[in-house]
Scaffold this active site. Structure first.
Site, mmCIF file in Angstrom:
data_model
loop_
_atom_site.group_PDB
_atom_site.id
_atom_site.type_symbol
_atom_site.label_atom_id
_atom_site.label_comp_id
_atom_site.label_asym_id
_atom_site.label_seq_id
_atom_site.Cartn_x
_atom_site.Cartn_y
_atom_site.Cartn_z
ATOM 1 N N SER A 69 0.828 -1.209 0.000
ATOM 2 C CA SER A 69 0.000 0.000 0.000
ATOM 3 C C SER A 69 0.860 1.256 0.000
ATOM 4 O O SER A 69 2.000 1.259 0.479
ATOM 5 C CB SER A 69 -0.911 0.016 1.222
HETATM 6 N N1 SAH Z 1 -1.274 -4.727 4.154
HETATM 7 C C1 SAH Z 1 -0.504 -4.724 2.924
HETATM 8 C C2 SAH Z 1 -1.385 -4.586 1.716
HETATM 9 C C3 SAH Z 1 -1.403 -5.847 1.022
HETATM 10 S S1 SAH Z 1 -2.401 -5.935 -0.440
HETATM 11 C C4 SAH Z 1 0.594 -3.691 2.980
HETATM 12 O O1 SAH Z 1 1.137 -3.495 4.022
HETATM 13 O O2 SAH Z 1 0.966 -3.108 1.967
HETATM 14 C C5 SAH Z 1 -3.772 -6.857 0.181
HETATM 15 C C6 SAH Z 1 -3.498 -8.263 0.622
HETATM 16 O O3 SAH Z 1 -4.763 -8.794 1.015
HETATM 17 C C7 SAH Z 1 -2.960 -9.197 -0.467
HETATM 18 O O4 SAH Z 1 -1.780 -9.781 -0.022
HETATM 19 C C8 SAH Z 1 -4.083 -10.215 -0.644
HETATM 20 O O5 SAH Z 1 -3.620 -11.516 -0.941
HETATM 21 C C9 SAH Z 1 -4.748 -10.162 0.716
HETATM 22 N N2 SAH Z 1 -6.129 -10.678 0.739
HETATM 23 C C10 SAH Z 1 -7.113 -10.525 -0.185
HETATM 24 N N3 SAH Z 1 -8.229 -11.164 0.207
HETATM 25 C C11 SAH Z 1 -7.947 -11.731 1.416
HETATM 26 C C12 SAH Z 1 -8.689 -12.529 2.336
HETATM 27 N N4 SAH Z 1 -9.962 -12.916 2.113
HETATM 28 N N5 SAH Z 1 -8.079 -12.926 3.470
HETATM 29 C C13 SAH Z 1 -6.799 -12.591 3.736
HETATM 30 N N6 SAH Z 1 -6.040 -11.838 2.912
HETATM 31 C C14 SAH Z 1 -6.614 -11.413 1.763
#
Ligand code: SAH
Length: 221
Positions: free
Chosen positions: A70
């Protein structure tokens, strides 16, 4: 403050991170504990080496498997909203991804629980938590739609991928006085960042701003 095992080379320098913090202040981030966490967290270790030179730009970057790290502003904003609105005892994060948001949360809360549905990403994130010696992060490979009933209720829930509707299980796992910050996809295709608070009498909801997250998906891979 977390230990920076990898400081030294130019782009990782404290000065580069301080510049990012100045930019976040200019964009309106005020919460000092959040800014301090960003200042002390080596974002470059959360992304691929080929992309590391862009680590301290205020932008989202690819982390593989179609996912992203992010934008620092969004990480700061979501964390600030939770910190400013109540206690940060136990915090549930849905979407560990590379683990950067988790690492920021770990510095402003007592205990962080984080769930990721892509095992390959989770493995890398765990290595980073170990390298940074974060000792208040509990992680799980699973589907975040279900939350983590074993550790509920949570003082705060942060969802870092966008569903079409707020997952019911997550609302149920929020403590009274608890807050959830979550991007929700609208029929128009836009995503709105929503702050939800559970009170003695029910729920209150606030639309914070328009955002762009990857979708929250069911199941694990
Ligand atoms: N928190 C992260 C952002 C990651 S992007 C950061 O620090 O930058 C979002 C993440 O959510 C991805 O890795 C994706 O695989 C995960 N994701 C999507 N749907 C999900 C679900 N149902 N349960 C757990 N993780 C999920």
């Amino acid at each position: 403050m977390i230990k920076d095992n990898l400081a030294g080379i130019g782009m990782t320098s404290q000065r580069t991170r301080s510049r990012l913090v100045s930019r976040l202040r200019e964009k309106g981030i005020k919460e000092e504990s959040v800014l301090a966490a960003i200042e002390s967290t080596p974002r470059h270790i959360f992304i691929d080496e080929a992309m590391a030179h862009r680590a301290y730009e205020d932008t989202a970057l690819p982390i593989g498997m179609g996912q992203t790290i992010s934008q620092p502003y969004i990480v700061a904003r979501m964390t600030e909203i939770l910190v400013d609105s109540g206690i940060m005892g136990s915090v549930l994060e849905i979407g560990t991804g590379c683990g950067y948001q988790t690492s920021i949360l770990s510095q402003v809360s007592f205990q962080v629980y984080t769930i990721e549905r892509i095992e390959a990403l989770q493995k890398l994130a765990i290595e980073r938590f170990k390298a940074l010696e974060l000792n208040n992060v509990t992680y799980k490979f699973g589907d975040g739609f279900l939350g983590w009933p074993q550790y509920a209720p949570f003082d705060a829930i942060i969802v870092t991928a966008a569903p079409d509707n707020i997952p019911k299980a997550l609302v149920e796992q929020l403590a009274v006085g608890g807050r959830m910050i979550i991007p929700v996809s609208q029929p128009s295709g836009d995503q709105h960042l929503i702050l939800l608070e559970k009170t003695e009498d029910g729920m209150s909801q606030q639309d914070v701003e328009t955002v762009h997250f990857v979708p929250l998906l069911s199941g694990t891979i």
